[in-house]
Design an enzyme around this catalytic site. Structure first.
Site, mmCIF file in Angstrom:
data_model
loop_
_atom_site.group_PDB
_atom_site.id
_atom_site.type_symbol
_atom_site.label_atom_id
_atom_site.label_comp_id
_atom_site.label_asym_id
_atom_site.label_seq_id
_atom_site.Cartn_x
_atom_site.Cartn_y
_atom_site.Cartn_z
ATOM 1 N N CYS A 258 -13.524 84.739 -4.597
ATOM 2 C CA CYS A 258 -14.580 84.954 -2.631
ATOM 3 C C CYS A 258 -14.569 86.447 -2.112
ATOM 4 O O CYS A 258 -15.290 86.572 -1.483
ATOM 5 C CB CYS A 258 -13.479 84.277 -1.364
ATOM 6 N N HIS A 307 -9.208 84.155 2.552
ATOM 7 C CA HIS A 307 -10.709 83.992 2.593
ATOM 8 C C HIS A 307 -11.677 85.215 2.982
ATOM 9 O O HIS A 307 -11.445 85.032 4.683
ATOM 10 C CB HIS A 307 -10.968 82.215 2.564
ATOM 11 N N HIS A 319 -20.519 81.868 1.105
ATOM 12 C CA HIS A 319 -19.234 82.335 0.316
ATOM 13 C C HIS A 319 -18.685 81.775 -0.895
ATOM 14 O O HIS A 319 -19.912 80.592 -1.283
ATOM 15 C CB HIS A 319 -18.180 82.207 1.329
#
Length: 345
Positions: A258, A307, A319
């Site tokens: 990520c 994240h 993402h």
């Protein structure tokens, strides 16, 4: 309302995609996985357990990436300190040779002059402070000897700092190894759980992943403009990576975790971002409301800030979500991760 479309991605199965990540982990971490029992499939659904293992793996990945970045920084600092110490040592050796030549001449003429006694003194600074000695020494002798003492201390200081950094670097590399083992173990357990499913159950999971990819291709991003040119450029770079696989610790250009995606994208825009989601969470101006986000802003997810992705517009996030998945657009509301805040770079 504008609709974003991208080329059709390669078919990506929840289980088969693990050939990039978890399959390698099985080979590398079999011993670790066997020593740590699998969760009991009877307590909850296998998919829920797999999703939890993936979440834990991505959290550990951010810590791994942080340790890797720290190790790289420490390595550069050690190299600079060692190079500086080496150059100072060369200058010190030249000065020592010059002073040594003077000492040899004085010894042949009948003994050591006060300047050479100073060099051999256990407390040269106190010795040099004596007014009677200062009267006997030539100006150049005093200057050379003072320079010698200063350079001696500087060389020792550089070596001490380098030794401290080397110890820190060794500890950081050991942490890297521990995190790598942890990640590989979790991915291996996830793959073992997936292997316990029937063909019908695995097909259902594959269909869910395919549906997520189809939804990404049809994502309606609206027509909001970015709030900054840097955010716009980084977002454009990230959009070019849609369909690329998630791989833990990867930072492009063909695979990403990520924060690897966000840091890579901003690098294409000429902006250097920290490597981890936790550090990126504090890298710019905080945006507390989802309604105030604009395309290209970072969006920080999960309570531990583990994240990160790009706000893509119209309630969507771009993402690299988890092992077995691709870089894609998803509804923030359906991502299953709580929104913490946004960051505008």
């Amino acid at each position: 309302m504008a609709t974003h479309r991208r080329p059709k991605p390669q078919r990506n199965a929840y289980g088969t995609m693990l050939t990039v990540t978890a399959t390698a982990a099985v080979a590398l971490s079999a011993q670790s996985a066997s020593a740590d029992p699998l969760p009991d499939p009877n307590k909850k659904g296998v998919k829920a357990q797999v999703d939890r293992l993936y979440e834990e793996a991505t959290q550990a990945t951010e810590k791994y990436s942080g340790a890797k970045e720290k190790a790289g920084t420490l390595q550069k600092e050690v190299e600079v300190l060692q190079d500086t110490a080496a150059r100072k040592q060369e200058a010190l050796n030249e000065l020592r040779n010059r002073i040594g030549g003077i000492a040899a001449d004085q010894y042949r003429s009948g003994g050591l002059a006060p300047s050479m006694q100073l060099l051999l003194s256990s407390d040269p600074d106190a010795y040099l402070d004596q007014a009677t000695l200062a009267d006997q020494l030539g100006a150049r002798d005093v200057s050379d000897l003072q320079k010698f003492q200063v350079q001696q201390r500087e060389v020792q200081q550089q070596r001490t700092q380098a030794a401290t950094k080397l110890t820190e670097l060794r500890d950081t590399r050991a942490e890297l190894g521990r995190k790598k083992t942890e990640i590989q173990g979790k991915l291996a357990k996830a793959q073992q759980l997936l292997n316990t499913l029937s063909a019908k159950e695995r097909a259902k999971i594959t269909q869910e992943e395919d549906r997520a990819n189809r939804d990404s291709a049809r994502a309606d991003l609206g027509n909001e403009a970015s709030a900054s040119s840097r955010g716009a450029a980084a977002f454009a770079a990230a959009k070019s990576r849609v369909g690329m696989p998630y791989v833990w610790g990867a930072s492009g250009p063909g695979s990403f975790d990520c924060s690897g995606l966000t840091s890579w994208a901003f690098k294409q825009a000429g902006v250097s971002l920290p490597r981890t989601s936790q550090d990126q969470a504090n890298a710019g101006t905080r945006i507390n409301s989802l309604g105030d986000l604009r395309p290209g802003d970072l969006i920080i997810m999960r309570t531990d800030l583990s994240h990160v992705g790009f706000y893509a517009g119209n309630g969507q996030i771009l993402h690299s979500p988890k092992p077995g998945a691709q870089v894609r657009y998803e509804s923030i509301a359906r991502s299953g991760m709580p929104f913490m805040w946004g960051v505008r770079i």
